[in-house]
Design a protein around this motif. Structure first.
Motif, PDB file in Angstrom:
ATOM      1  N   UNK A 164       0.815  -1.223   0.000  1.00 17.98           N
ATOM      2  CA  UNK A 164       0.000   0.000   0.000  1.00 17.98           C
ATOM      3  C   UNK A 164       0.844   1.267   0.000  1.00 17.98           C
ATOM      4  N   UNK A 165       2.151   1.121   0.251  1.00 18.89           N
ATOM      5  CA  UNK A 165       3.021   2.301   0.323  1.00 18.89           C
ATOM      6  C   UNK A 165       4.030   2.323  -0.815  1.00 18.89           C
ATOM      7  N   UNK A 166       4.120   3.459  -1.475  1.00 18.37           N
ATOM      8  CA  UNK A 166       5.121   3.626  -2.531  1.00 18.37           C
ATOM      9  C   UNK A 166       6.535   3.592  -1.943  1.00 18.37           C
ATOM     10  N   UNK A 167       6.647   3.848  -0.630  1.00 15.02           N
ATOM     11  CA  UNK A 167       7.949   3.856   0.041  1.00 15.02           C
ATOM     12  C   UNK A 167       8.310   2.494   0.624  1.00 15.02           C
ATOM     13  N   UNK A 168       7.572   1.457   0.293  1.00 14.56           N
ATOM     14  CA  UNK A 168       7.827   0.127   0.843  1.00 14.56           C
ATOM     15  C   UNK A 168       9.253  -0.320   0.538  1.00 14.56           C
ATOM     16  N   UNK A 169       9.939  -0.961   1.503  1.00 15.20           N
ATOM     17  CA  UNK A 169      11.319  -1.407   1.291  1.00 15.20           C
ATOM     18  C   UNK A 169      11.504  -2.277   0.050  1.00 15.20           C
ATOM     19  N   UNK A 170      10.484  -3.034  -0.351  1.00 17.62           N
ATOM     20  CA  UNK A 170      10.597  -3.925  -1.514  1.00 17.62           C
ATOM     21  C   UNK A 170      10.576  -3.177  -2.853  1.00 17.62           C
ATOM     22  N   UNK A 171      10.103  -1.961  -2.849  1.00 14.28           N
ATOM     23  CA  UNK A 171       9.801  -1.278  -4.115  1.00 14.28           C
ATOM     24  C   UNK A 171      10.990  -1.206  -5.057  1.00 14.28           C
ATOM     25  N   UNK A 172      12.199  -1.053  -4.502  1.00 10.53           N
ATOM     26  CA  UNK A 172      13.364  -0.874  -5.371  1.00 10.53           C
ATOM     27  C   UNK A 172      14.055  -2.191  -5.724  1.00 10.53           C
ATOM     28  N   UNK A 173      13.624  -3.302  -5.125  1.00 11.45           N
ATOM     29  CA  UNK A 173      14.369  -4.551  -5.292  1.00 11.45           C
ATOM     30  C   UNK A 173      13.645  -5.611  -6.111  1.00 11.45           C
ATOM     31  N   UNK A 174      12.346  -5.438  -6.350  1.00 10.48           N
ATOM     32  CA  UNK A 174      11.601  -6.449  -7.101  1.00 10.48           C
ATOM     33  C   UNK A 174      11.607  -6.102  -8.594  1.00 10.48           C
ATOM     34  N   UNK A 180       8.851  -6.067 -10.454  1.00 12.32           N
ATOM     35  CA  UNK A 180       7.620  -5.311 -10.731  1.00 12.32           C
ATOM     36  C   UNK A 180       6.956  -4.958  -9.406  1.00 12.32           C
ATOM     37  N   UNK A 181       6.639  -3.682  -9.219  1.00  8.98           N
ATOM     38  CA  UNK A 181       5.998  -3.240  -7.985  1.00  8.98           C
ATOM     39  C   UNK A 181       4.609  -2.689  -8.296  1.00  8.98           C
ATOM     40  N   UNK A 182       3.627  -3.115  -7.501  1.00 12.02           N
ATOM     41  CA  UNK A 182       2.239  -2.687  -7.681  1.00 12.02           C
ATOM     42  C   UNK A 182       1.772  -2.002  -6.401  1.00 12.02           C
ATOM     43  N   UNK A 183       1.183  -0.845  -6.546  1.00  9.62           N
ATOM     44  CA  UNK A 183       0.628  -0.125  -5.402  1.00  9.62           C
ATOM     45  C   UNK A 183      -0.801  -0.611  -5.177  1.00  9.62           C
ATOM     46  N   UNK A 184      -1.074  -1.128  -3.997  1.00 12.43           N
ATOM     47  CA  UNK A 184      -2.414  -1.632  -3.718  1.00 12.43           C
ATOM     48  C   UNK A 184      -2.560  -2.063  -2.276  1.00 12.43           C
ATOM     49  N   UNK A 185      -3.794  -2.050  -1.772  1.00  6.37           N
ATOM     50  CA  UNK A 185      -4.075  -2.428  -0.389  1.00  6.37           C
ATOM     51  C   UNK A 185      -4.238  -3.940  -0.287  1.00  6.37           C
ATOM     52  N   UNK A 186      -3.544  -4.537   0.678  1.00  4.82           N
ATOM     53  CA  UNK A 186      -3.517  -5.987   0.810  1.00  4.82           C
ATOM     54  C   UNK A 186      -4.851  -6.563   1.257  1.00  4.82           C
ATOM     55  N   UNK A 187      -5.691  -5.748   1.864  1.00  7.09           N
ATOM     56  CA  UNK A 187      -6.999  -6.229   2.308  1.00  7.09           C
ATOM     57  C   UNK A 187      -8.104  -5.912   1.296  1.00  7.09           C
TER      58      UNK A 187
END
Length: 384
Positions: free
Chosen positions: A38-48, A50-57
């Motif tokens: 849900x956060x563009x600042x998530x630690x994974x964003x730069x390492x995967x 493909x990154x998708x912004x979205x709420x997990x629930x």
């Protein structure tokens, strides 16, 4: 199926530090990854990949995310299980299985699972609403003190409170919850059980956990636990029984109490890599994140024994500090032998927020624990 340097795509729900450390392993093996957070600042964003912004629930977000991945896993339990079940019905491979997640997500159903499967755990009472507890105490149905736990969405010490008098209930959310008997324990222990999609199972050594008295967060994880061998064997046996009961694929971290008479009781479980296994990055032959990948892809499980004794120190935001993070004295920590800091990539700190951890390894456990204390006293996670 070909996983390495191929068109295979692994989906990970959750982009926090656990996902980031999982990505160390997928990048090592050139496994393509897609992550949602849900956060563009998530630690994974730069390492995967493909990154998708979205709420997990969010049902639709999880459904859309899962459509083009080959295997789907999690790094946090708080995800939309309805969507995962629908994806599974469509033929998607999801580990841990949605039915396991549904049971574990709710602490009340989790505790009922232990009771139904003759797994030792503390006594508890289930309530539809927190407001029902006061009447239960007044009518003699529940005795003080006890541990109040929100049935859902508790995490990192949130959603848990020791209730010593009725006034302690004030301010708690009026939600489904449980009241657990307080356990008079010697130690809080944990065992990580790995199970792959072919049914192969291995357990990691028992670790000992020391908690922060205010934040209810783990401060130190010590491996191996400083307990008698017969107690360690009992703890591993109980953890394996829990894993067999769930039949989960992936890692299952089983948190345990060692009582004063050396009985072992299950506290809670987490169906994913866990804080109690971070020591394994430096200390084990196969770290927990690589092992999780091996599990969910049906690969042979790696060796779980430790190479050396290990102690993990959590780095959390200092009280009174909110804002851009500064790791004070980290250079001095880096100069210490056998010490490895892990910084999670969260730019903003706040009190008790998990910002990183430090692993200390040494052939001598006593020395490792002493150095861990020095690290804890030296490094400070503060704001600018």
């Amino acid at each position: 199926m070909h996983f390495f340097s191929s068109d295979f795509k692994l989906g990970i729900l959750g982009g926090g530090q656990l996902g980031k450390m999982m990505l160390y392993e997928t990048r090592k093996w050139d496994i393509a990854t897609k992550v949602m957070d849900a956060s563009q600042e998530a630690p994974c964003a730069i390492a995967c990949n493909e990154f998708v912004l979205g709420k997990l629930l969010d049902y639709d977000a999880v459904m859309d995310f899962g459509k083009d991945v080959d295997v789907l896993t999690i790094e946090i339990e708080n995800v939309n299980v309805d969507a995962l079940e629908a994806l599974e019905e469509q033929g998607k491979t999801i580990y841990p299985q949605p039915k396991v997640l549904r049971t574990i997500q709710n602490k009340a159903t989790q505790k009922l699972f232990y009771r139904d499967n003759n797994i030792p755990t503390s006594e508890f009472t289930r309530y539809a609403y927190t407001s029902e507890i006061k009447e239960s105490v007044q009518n003699g149905g529940l005795e003080l003190p006890f541990v109040w736990k929100s049935a859902q969405f508790g995490y990192d010490g949130q959603g848990v409170k020791i209730v010593r008098e009725l006034s302690d209930l004030e301010g708690l959310p009026n939600v489904e919850c449980i009241a657990e008997e307080m356990v008079n324990f010697k130690n809080e222990l944990a065992v990580i059980v790995a199970r792959n999609s072919k049914g192969e199972t291995k357990t990691y050594p028992v670790v000992e956990m020391e908690f922060h008295p205010e934040a209810n967060q783990v401060e130190y994880v010590i491996c191996p636990a400083r307990i008698p061998e017969e107690v360690a064997q009992k703890a591993q046996a109980v953890a394996k029984k829990v894993s067999e009961g769930f039949g989960q694929v992936g890692l299952l971290a089983v948190e345990l109490f060692q009582t004063q008479d050396d009985a072992i009781l299950v506290n809670e479980v987490a169906p994913r890599p866990h804080n109690s296994g971070h020591y394994s990055i430096e200390g084990s032959f196969t770290n927990q994140f690589e092992q999780h990948i091996r599990c969910i892809l049906g690969l042979p499980l790696g060796k779980t024994e430790s190479k050396v004794a290990g102690v993990m120190v959590n780095l959390v935001g200092a009280e009174g500090h909110t804002g851009e993070v500064v790791y004070e004295n980290i250079e001095e920590v880096l100069a210490m032998d056998g010490v490895t800091p892990h910084i999670y990539g969260k730019k903003m700190t706040r009190p008790f927020r998990k910002m990183g951890h430090v692993t200390i390894v040494d052939a001598d456990m006593a020395k490792a624990r002493q150095v861990a204390q020095e690290v804890k006293e030296k490094i400070k996670v503060i704001s600018k």
